[in-house]
Structure formats: structure tokens, C-alpha cells
Scaffold this motif. Sequence first.
Motif, PDB file in Angstrom:
ATOM      1  N   HIS A  82      23.901 -37.508  45.863  1.00 36.80           N
ATOM      2  CA  HIS A  82      24.385 -36.457  44.966  1.00 36.80           C
ATOM      3  C   HIS A  82      24.651 -35.181  45.754  1.00 36.80           C
ATOM      4  O   HIS A  82      24.352 -34.076  45.308  1.00 36.80           O
ATOM      5  N   GLN A  83      25.200 -35.327  46.939  1.00 39.81           N
ATOM      6  CA  GLN A  83      25.464 -34.174  47.788  1.00 39.81           C
ATOM      7  C   GLN A  83      26.841 -33.589  47.519  1.00 39.81           C
ATOM      8  O   GLN A  83      27.782 -34.326  47.215  1.00 39.81           O
ATOM      9  N   MET A  84      26.905 -32.291  47.624  1.00 30.59           N
ATOM     10  CA  MET A  84      28.155 -31.575  47.428  1.00 30.59           C
ATOM     11  C   MET A  84      28.438 -30.726  48.662  1.00 30.59           C
ATOM     12  O   MET A  84      27.514 -30.207  49.284  1.00 30.59           O
ATOM     13  N   PRO A  85      29.733 -30.534  49.016  1.00 26.99           N
ATOM     14  CA  PRO A  85      30.059 -29.682  50.163  1.00 26.99           C
ATOM     15  C   PRO A  85      29.911 -28.203  49.813  1.00 26.99           C
ATOM     16  O   PRO A  85      30.313 -27.763  48.739  1.00 26.99           O
ATOM     17  N   PHE A  86      29.326 -27.443  50.747  1.00 31.73           N
ATOM     18  CA  PHE A  86      29.157 -26.008  50.597  1.00 31.73           C
ATOM     19  C   PHE A  86      29.698 -25.300  51.842  1.00 31.73           C
ATOM     20  O   PHE A  86      29.651 -25.838  52.949  1.00 31.73           O
ATOM     21  N   LEU A  87      30.209 -24.092  51.650  1.00 27.93           N
ATOM     22  CA  LEU A  87      30.579 -23.201  52.734  1.00 27.93           C
ATOM     23  C   LEU A  87      29.493 -22.150  52.836  1.00 27.93           C
ATOM     24  O   LEU A  87      29.168 -21.496  51.841  1.00 27.93           O
ATOM     25  N   MET A  88      28.915 -21.967  54.044  1.00 27.01           N
ATOM     26  CA  MET A  88      27.708 -21.170  54.152  1.00 27.01           C
ATOM     27  C   MET A  88      27.771 -20.156  55.297  1.00 27.01           C
ATOM     28  O   MET A  88      28.402 -20.404  56.329  1.00 27.01           O
ATOM     29  N   LEU A  89      27.104 -19.025  55.097  1.00 28.07           N
ATOM     30  CA  LEU A  89      26.968 -17.985  56.110  1.00 28.07           C
ATOM     31  C   LEU A  89      25.552 -17.452  56.047  1.00 28.07           C
ATOM     32  O   LEU A  89      25.072 -17.068  54.975  1.00 28.07           O
ATOM     33  N   GLY A  90      24.876 -17.415  57.187  1.00 28.68           N
ATOM     34  CA  GLY A  90      23.511 -16.899  57.214  1.00 28.68           C
ATOM     35  C   GLY A  90      23.458 -15.407  56.928  1.00 28.68           C
ATOM     36  O   GLY A  90      24.243 -14.627  57.479  1.00 28.68           O
ATOM     37  N   ASP A  91      22.524 -15.009  56.095  1.00 30.29           N
ATOM     38  CA  ASP A  91      22.356 -13.611  55.724  1.00 30.29           C
ATOM     39  C   ASP A  91      22.158 -12.733  56.954  1.00 30.29           C
ATOM     40  O   ASP A  91      22.706 -11.617  57.039  1.00 30.29           O
ATOM     41  N   LYS A  92      21.379 -13.195  57.932  1.00 29.51           N
ATOM     42  CA  LYS A  92      21.051 -12.348  59.084  1.00 29.51           C
ATOM     43  C   LYS A  92      22.281 -11.966  59.886  1.00 29.51           C
ATOM     44  O   LYS A  92      22.336 -10.878  60.463  1.00 29.51           O
ATOM     45  N   TYR A  93      23.298 -12.824  59.927  1.00 29.77           N
ATOM     46  CA  TYR A  93      24.529 -12.499  60.650  1.00 29.77           C
ATOM     47  C   TYR A  93      25.349 -11.458  59.881  1.00 29.77           C
ATOM     48  O   TYR A  93      25.820 -10.473  60.452  1.00 29.77           O
ATOM     49  N   ALA A  94      25.504 -11.688  58.584  1.00 32.36           N
ATOM     50  CA  ALA A  94      26.242 -10.722  57.768  1.00 32.36           C
ATOM     51  C   ALA A  94      25.543  -9.369  57.765  1.00 32.36           C
ATOM     52  O   ALA A  94      26.190  -8.315  57.853  1.00 32.36           O
ATOM     53  N   ARG A  95      24.217  -9.383  57.709  1.00 25.78           N
ATOM     54  CA  ARG A  95      23.458  -8.132  57.659  1.00 25.78           C
ATOM     55  C   ARG A  95      23.569  -7.371  58.980  1.00 25.78           C
ATOM     56  O   ARG A  95      23.627  -6.131  59.004  1.00 25.78           O
ATOM     57  N   ALA A  96      23.597  -8.094  60.104  1.00 25.88           N
ATOM     58  CA  ALA A  96      23.739  -7.431  61.402  1.00 25.88           C
ATOM     59  C   ALA A  96      25.103  -6.764  61.521  1.00 25.88           C
ATOM     60  O   ALA A  96      25.218  -5.670  62.089  1.00 25.88           O
ATOM     61  N   VAL A  97      26.146  -7.400  60.998  1.00 27.51           N
ATOM     62  CA  VAL A  97      27.467  -6.783  60.996  1.00 27.51           C
ATOM     63  C   VAL A  97      27.466  -5.543  60.104  1.00 27.51           C
ATOM     64  O   VAL A  97      27.985  -4.490  60.473  1.00 27.51           O
TER      65      VAL A  97
END
Length: 268
Positions: free
Chosen positions: A23-38
Motif C-alpha cells: 500500500h505504498q504511494m510515491p511522495f516528493l520530499m525535502l528535509g526540513d533542516k535543508y530548507a531551514r538552513a536556506v
Amino acid sequence: MNKLPPCLVWLPADHRLLGDQGHQMPFLMLGDKYARAVKVGAKAQPLLFPLADIGSIDELLSLVDGVMLTGSPSNVHPSHFNEEVADPSLPLDPVRDELTFALAKACVQQGVPLLGVCRGFQEINVAMGGSLHQQVQNEPGLMDHRESKSAPLEEQYAPSHAIIPVAGSALQAWAGGAAEVRVNSLHGQGIKRLAPGLEAMAHAPDGVVEAFAVKGAAAFAFAVQFHPEWRCWENPFYAAIFEAFGEACRARRSVRLQAADGPSGAPA
């Protein structure tokens, strides 16, 4: 006085399947720590372009002021440097590989500021013709650069070993001129052969490349194997990396806005 729009930094997403088996679904993901550092360290707005592909790179780069290739749980597929997969249990992300290899080269060609971290560091090296050790810990004479998966995050991302900056490099300047500086270490893959268009800026005590610059780049084009995004505002060395990236992005924004206004100052 008109307020300048925010600097925009493109962070490509990971492609992952989430959910129970069957029952897996594809997700697009970005780690919070990378976005927060930017956001905090570079003082720019992180941006995702879901489902971006190679054909859209030039159009999307015209909208942004920088690109950050992040770390990821997944590894660069070894077929890109003519090897078979050594450990099939480790995650891969061939869709990300396809985009980021082309994106890294386009950033260098077009003078778009580029920062690579961990997987992003490895992506740039492979995209430009280098190769990787798939399992650094299994190479004679090299250290185990992986973190303890069972340790708390604060321990995983704590300084683990020293790196030795190349004298006079940008990395040494960000480190305040230090002859060595301690960094965290959370990687299994690592550089085997540095691409011809890159120059090392730092090494670990075992000789593994920990940072590089793109030779002759028209704009900021650097990458590191460690993780300066981790609470970068608490670490002056890590903070300096993101401050320099942010300054380069703001310079790119000025050029981009002038081009959009046209020679007379009126919208083109």
C-alpha cells in the motif's frame, strides 16, 4: 522605495515510496533542516518544483537565484560510474539522479550559485565525470564515515572528525583561517576519483575529499561532504558557508531583476 523580492533557492526533491508494503504511494520530499538552513542561514526562500524534469531546467533556472543539492537517505546509483550495486539493501533514487546531474552542469554553465551537501556533493562529482566509493568503510586505509543509527540526532550530527582545509581556499576562509576544523560525518559513499573540473578544498585525516570547488566557475559553486545545514546558526563555520551562498544568491537576484526590467528600466 520598492521592496526587493526574496532570493529564491531551488532544492530538488527526493522520490520515495511511503506506507505499508503493498500500500505504498510515491511522495516528493525535502528535509526540513535543508530548507531551514536556506531560510535562516542564507536568508533566502527555499523552493520546490515538483516533477521538474531535464527539459524544464533552463526555464526554471531563469526564475531562481541559486540551487542547493541536498543530502538524502538514498545513494547515487553506481551505474553512473560504471559499477554494479554493491549493497542492494541501500536506497537509490534514479529519478533524482537524472535531474540533479543535468541541473548541476546547467548551474555551472549559466553561472547560477550552486551548493552541494553530502549526496549533492557526490552528485556534482559524478555529473562532472568523477566516481565514488560505494562503501567507504570497506576500503583499506579509510575510516568509517557513517553515523550511529541508534544514537540521538544531536549525537549523530555532532562533530565527528577533523578536516584539513586547503591553504588559501574559500573553505579555510569560512573556517576563520583555521588549519583544521571538526565536522560531522554521516555518509557511506564518498569520492573515489575527483572529477577533472573540480579542485579539493579539504580532506579528512584518511585522505577522503570533504569539500571541493568547481574550477573557473563564474559564480559560487562549492560542495561539502559533511552537513553544515544542521543548526547552522549555532556553528560559525557552518553559518559562514550559508552566508556566502546567500550573498552569491543576492548578487544573482540583482542581475536577474535587471535583465527582467530591460535596458530602459521598464519591464521587458
